[in-house]
Design a protein around this motif. Structure first.
Motif, PDB file in Angstrom:
ATOM      1  N   SER A  27       0.833  -1.206   0.000  1.00 52.31           N
ATOM      2  CA  SER A  27       0.000   0.000   0.000  1.00 52.31           C
ATOM      3  C   SER A  27       0.863   1.249   0.000  1.00 52.31           C
ATOM      4  N   ASP A  29       0.290   5.232   1.188  1.00 45.58           N
ATOM      5  CA  ASP A  29      -0.610   6.164   1.891  1.00 45.58           C
ATOM      6  C   ASP A  29      -1.957   5.515   2.171  1.00 45.58           C
ATOM      7  N   ASP A  30      -1.924   4.295   2.680  1.00 47.14           N
ATOM      8  CA  ASP A  30      -3.115   3.519   3.064  1.00 47.14           C
ATOM      9  C   ASP A  30      -4.010   3.144   1.889  1.00 47.14           C
ATOM     10  N   LYS A  31      -3.490   3.202   0.668  1.00 46.89           N
ATOM     11  CA  LYS A  31      -4.257   2.793  -0.514  1.00 46.89           C
ATOM     12  C   LYS A  31      -3.639   1.523  -1.094  1.00 46.89           C
ATOM     13  N   ASP A  32      -4.475   0.522  -1.305  1.00 44.30           N
ATOM     14  CA  ASP A  32      -4.057  -0.750  -1.860  1.00 44.30           C
ATOM     15  C   ASP A  32      -3.410  -0.546  -3.235  1.00 44.30           C
ATOM     16  N   THR A  33      -2.324  -1.268  -3.503  1.00 47.43           N
ATOM     17  CA  THR A  33      -1.617  -1.109  -4.777  1.00 47.43           C
ATOM     18  C   THR A  33      -1.851  -2.261  -5.744  1.00 47.43           C
ATOM     19  N   HIS A  35      -3.999  -2.881  -7.788  1.00 44.73           N
ATOM     20  CA  HIS A  35      -4.529  -2.465  -9.087  1.00 44.73           C
ATOM     21  C   HIS A  35      -3.550  -1.579  -9.875  1.00 44.73           C
ATOM     22  N   TYR A  41       2.305   3.631 -10.798  1.00 47.03           N
ATOM     23  CA  TYR A  41       3.057   4.002  -9.606  1.00 47.03           C
ATOM     24  C   TYR A  41       3.974   5.187  -9.897  1.00 47.03           C
ATOM     25  N   VAL A  44       2.020   8.240  -9.656  1.00 42.45           N
ATOM     26  CA  VAL A  44       1.794   8.614  -8.255  1.00 42.45           C
ATOM     27  C   VAL A  44       2.983   9.404  -7.734  1.00 42.45           C
ATOM     28  N   GLU A  53       5.836   9.475   1.146  1.00 35.27           N
ATOM     29  CA  GLU A  53       5.099   8.247   0.847  1.00 35.27           C
ATOM     30  C   GLU A  53       5.132   7.387   2.099  1.00 35.27           C
TER      31      GLU A  53
END
Length: 75
Positions: A27, A29-33, A35, A41, A44, A53
């Motif tokens: 992850s 910033d607490d967001k699943d990666t 996908h 990336y 991002v 990060e």
């Protein structure tokens, strides 16, 4: 798909904080990666310079948390 580290700059923040080639980024910033592609990336990372990060990294069966500066991830 898995977002996996395939390159590190020597002495970068990621390198000095212990990220290794082959580590999986679970992850950002607490967001699943799960996908995200490698290209997504990189997009991002292009956000505002100086941001940090907050990553969760998986290596083998262990996970750990790291905070890295984006500018040092890019170079």
């Amino acid at each position: 798909d898995k977002l996996v580290v395939n390159f590190l700059y020597h002495n970068s923040d990621a390198d000095t904080k212990g990220i290794k080639i082959g580590d999986q980024i679970i992850s950002i910033d607490d967001k699943d990666t799960s996908h995200l592609s490698q290209e997504d990336y990189c997009d991002v990372l292009q956000r505002q310079r100086g941001d940090e990060e907050h990553l969760i990294i998986k290596r083998n069966d262990k996970t750990f948390h790291l905070t890295l500066h984006k500018t040092t991830l890019l170079k």
